[in-house]
Design a protein around this motif. Structure first.
Motif, PDB file in Angstrom:
ATOM      1  N   MET A   1      38.165  30.990  21.635  1.00  0.00           N
ATOM      2  CA  MET A   1      38.587  31.220  20.251  1.00  0.00           C
ATOM      3  C   MET A   1      40.097  31.408  20.167  1.00  0.00           C
ATOM      4  N   ALA A   2      40.653  32.111  21.124  1.00  0.00           N
ATOM      5  CA  ALA A   2      42.107  32.334  21.151  1.00  0.00           C
ATOM      6  C   ALA A   2      42.840  31.009  21.340  1.00  0.00           C
ATOM      7  N   LYS A   3      42.335  30.195  22.230  1.00  0.00           N
ATOM      8  CA  LYS A   3      42.931  28.880  22.487  1.00  0.00           C
ATOM      9  C   LYS A   3      42.826  27.998  21.238  1.00  0.00           C
ATOM     10  N   PHE A   4      41.646  28.017  20.597  1.00  0.00           N
ATOM     11  CA  PHE A   4      41.434  27.205  19.409  1.00  0.00           C
ATOM     12  C   PHE A   4      42.364  27.653  18.276  1.00  0.00           C
ATOM     13  N   GLU A   5      42.556  28.966  18.171  1.00  0.00           N
ATOM     14  CA  GLU A   5      43.453  29.463  17.122  1.00  0.00           C
ATOM     15  C   GLU A   5      44.903  29.041  17.370  1.00  0.00           C
ATOM     16  N   ARG A   6      45.312  29.081  18.614  1.00  0.00           N
ATOM     17  CA  ARG A   6      46.703  28.647  18.930  1.00  0.00           C
ATOM     18  C   ARG A   6      46.902  27.198  18.580  1.00  0.00           C
ATOM     19  N   GLU A   7      45.873  26.384  18.785  1.00  0.00           N
ATOM     20  CA  GLU A   7      46.012  24.949  18.574  1.00  0.00           C
ATOM     21  C   GLU A   7      45.757  24.512  17.134  1.00  0.00           C
ATOM     22  N   ASN A   8      45.062  25.357  16.375  1.00  0.00           N
ATOM     23  CA  ASN A   8      44.654  24.954  15.030  1.00  0.00           C
ATOM     24  C   ASN A   8      45.016  25.945  13.930  1.00  0.00           C
ATOM     25  N   GLY A   9      45.613  27.082  14.317  1.00  0.00           N
ATOM     26  CA  GLY A   9      45.901  28.124  13.330  1.00  0.00           C
ATOM     27  C   GLY A   9      47.090  27.808  12.445  1.00  0.00           C
TER      28      GLY A   9
END
Length: 364
Positions: free
Chosen positions: A356-364
C-alpha cells in the motif's frame, strides 16, 4: 509460508492454518490407521465418533462454554440459522427484537419477518447510513423472547466492541469473528457461526445454545422442520443424520492448533496487532481511507477505498500480482477489503501495508 502460497484476504472461505492443511494432506488417504479417508468412513464409526467428541470438547475449552450450553454441529450455514432462531425460540413468546447493523443482520431480520403471527421489531438500525457504524440507543423491548445481533459485520467492517446491556436473552451471529476474541458465553442465550472464516471449510455451522431454552419444547414453533430443531441435534449428539464429517474433522484440527498457540486470548493479541498495523497506515495515508466509524471498527474485516474506482481496480490487480489476493471489496461497499482472520499471519498484513505504501508513492 510455503513458497507457492499466496496471502488470501478473502472474506470467506478464508485462509486455513498451513499446519492444519498439511495435517489434512497427510490424513487424506488413511485417517487414524483406518485405511480410509475421513470422507469415506461412517459417521457411526469409532474413529469419526472420536473426532466429533474431541471437536466439541476443544471448542468448549477454547470458549470456556459452561455445562448448561449445548454445542451443536449443524448444516446449512449461518443463513439457515436465520430461520432456526425464530423456529426454536418463538413458540411461546412470539416477540423478538433485531439490531440491523449490516447486510447479514438485515437478512436475519427479513427471514424472521416472513412468518405469520410473529412480532418482529427493529431495535436499532444503521441501514440508512450504509451500515457505517453500530446502532446505538437501542429500543429493546423488555418482554421480547430475544434480541438478535450480528457481532461482526463482514461486508461493512464494523463490530460490537461492547454488547448491549439488557435482561433480554441475546442471540448472536458470530460467523466472521468466532474464536478471534475472548467473550463471555454466559452473556448470550445462543451463539451461532458458519465455519468458513475462522474454523473450517464451509459445510458445518456451530450452534452454542442454552440447554433450558432448547429443552423446553414449547419454545419450538409447531411448523419447525425436524432437521431445523436444535433439540433434534442435541438429543443425538449432532449425529441425527450424516453430518459434514470433513469440515468437522478440519475444525478439530484448527481447535487443536489454536489451543497450541495459547487459545483465544493469545490469538486476540495477534489479531489486534494485525488490525492496528493496517488501520494505522490507513489513518495516516493521503490516498486510502477507512469507510467506517472509528469506534466500531472490526479487527477481522477492514474495508478501505481510494475514492477513485479506476485506482481501486488498479490496486487490486497489482496487489494480486504480488501474491496479495482477494482484496476486491464487496459490491455494496466497493474499493478494497482485507479480511485478516485468525489464520492470516502477521507477515501477510505487513506485506500488504508495504505494498500500500509503494502504491501510494506511485499513484498518490
Amino acid at each position: 509460508m510455503e513458497q507457492n502460497r499466496v496471502y488470501n484476504f478473502s472474506a470467506g472461505p478464508s485462509m486455513l492454518p498451513e499446519e492444519v492443511l498439511k495435517e489434512v494432506q497427510r490424513d487424506m488417504l488413511n485417517y487414524a490407521d483406518s485405511g480410509m479417508s475421513i470422507t469415506e468412513m461412517s459417521h457411526r464409526s469409532k474413529p469419526y465418533m472420536a473426532v466429533n467428541e474431541e471437536a466439541q470438547a476443544l471448542l468448549r475449552e477454547l470458549l470456556n462454554i459452561p455445562d448448561n450450553y449445548y454445542v451443536l454441529f449443524v448444516q446449512g450455514g449461518a443463513s439457515t440459522q436465520f430461520a432456526c432462531v425464530p423456529f426454536n425460540l418463538l413458540g411461546k413468546n412470539k416477540k423478538a427484537d433485531y439490531i440491523i447493523s449490516g447486510n447479514f443482520a438485515n437478512k436475519a431480520w427479513e427471514e424472521a419477518s416472513r412468518y405469520e403471527g410473529l412480532d418482529i421489531h427493529i431495535a436499532g438500525s444503521s441501514k440508512a447510513d450504509k451500515y457505517t457504524y453500530i446502532p446505538k440507543n437501542l429500543d429493546i423491548r423488555p418482554d421480547a423472547a430475544y434480541v438478535h445481533l450480528t457481532s461482526n459485520n463482514t461486508i461493512f467492517g464494523t463490530r460490537f466492541n461492547e454488547f448491549p446491556k439488557t435482561n433480554v436473552p441475546i442471540v448472536a451471529d458470530m460467523s466472521s469473528e468466532i474464536l478471534s476474541r475472548e467473550i463471555n458465553v454466559n452473556d448470550f442465550a445462543v451463539i451461532y457461526a458458519g465455519a468458513q472464516k475462522n474454523i473450517a471449510p464451509a459445510g458445518v455451522t456451530i450452534v452454542i445454545a442454552r440447554k433450558d431454552l432448547v429443552d423446553d419444547t414449547d419454545n419450538v414453533l409447531p411448523y419447525c422442520p425436524t432437521m431445523l430443531k436444535w433439540k433434534t441435534q442435541a438429543d443425538n449428539d449432532s449425529l441425527y443424520n450424516t453430518p459434514p464429517c470433513f469440515p468437522i474433522y478440519v475444525a478439530m484440527l484448527v481447535f487443536r492448533h489454536l489451543k497450541k498457540l495459547g487459545g483465544v486470548a493469545a490469538i486476540q493479541k495477534v489479531n489486534e496487532e494485525k488490525a492496528a498495523l493496517l488501520y494505522d497506515f490507513i489513518d495516516n495515508s493521503k490516498l486510502f481511507k477507512s469507510t467506517v466509524a472509528k469506534e466500531d471498527r472490526s479487527i477481522m474485516n477492514i474495508p478501505f477505498v481510494t475514492g477513485d474506482l479506476d485506482l481501486d481496480a488498479k490496486f487490486v490487480k497489482e496487489a494480486t500480482a504480488e501474491g496479495l489476493c482477494t482484496l476486491k471489496g464487496h459490491k455494496l461497499v466497493g474499493g478494497m477489503r482485507a479480511s485478516i482472520y485468525n489464520a492470516m499471519p502477521i507477515e501477510g498484513v505487513k506485506k500488504l501495508v508495504e505494498f500500500m505504501a509503494k502504491f501510494e508513492r506511485e499513484n498518490g
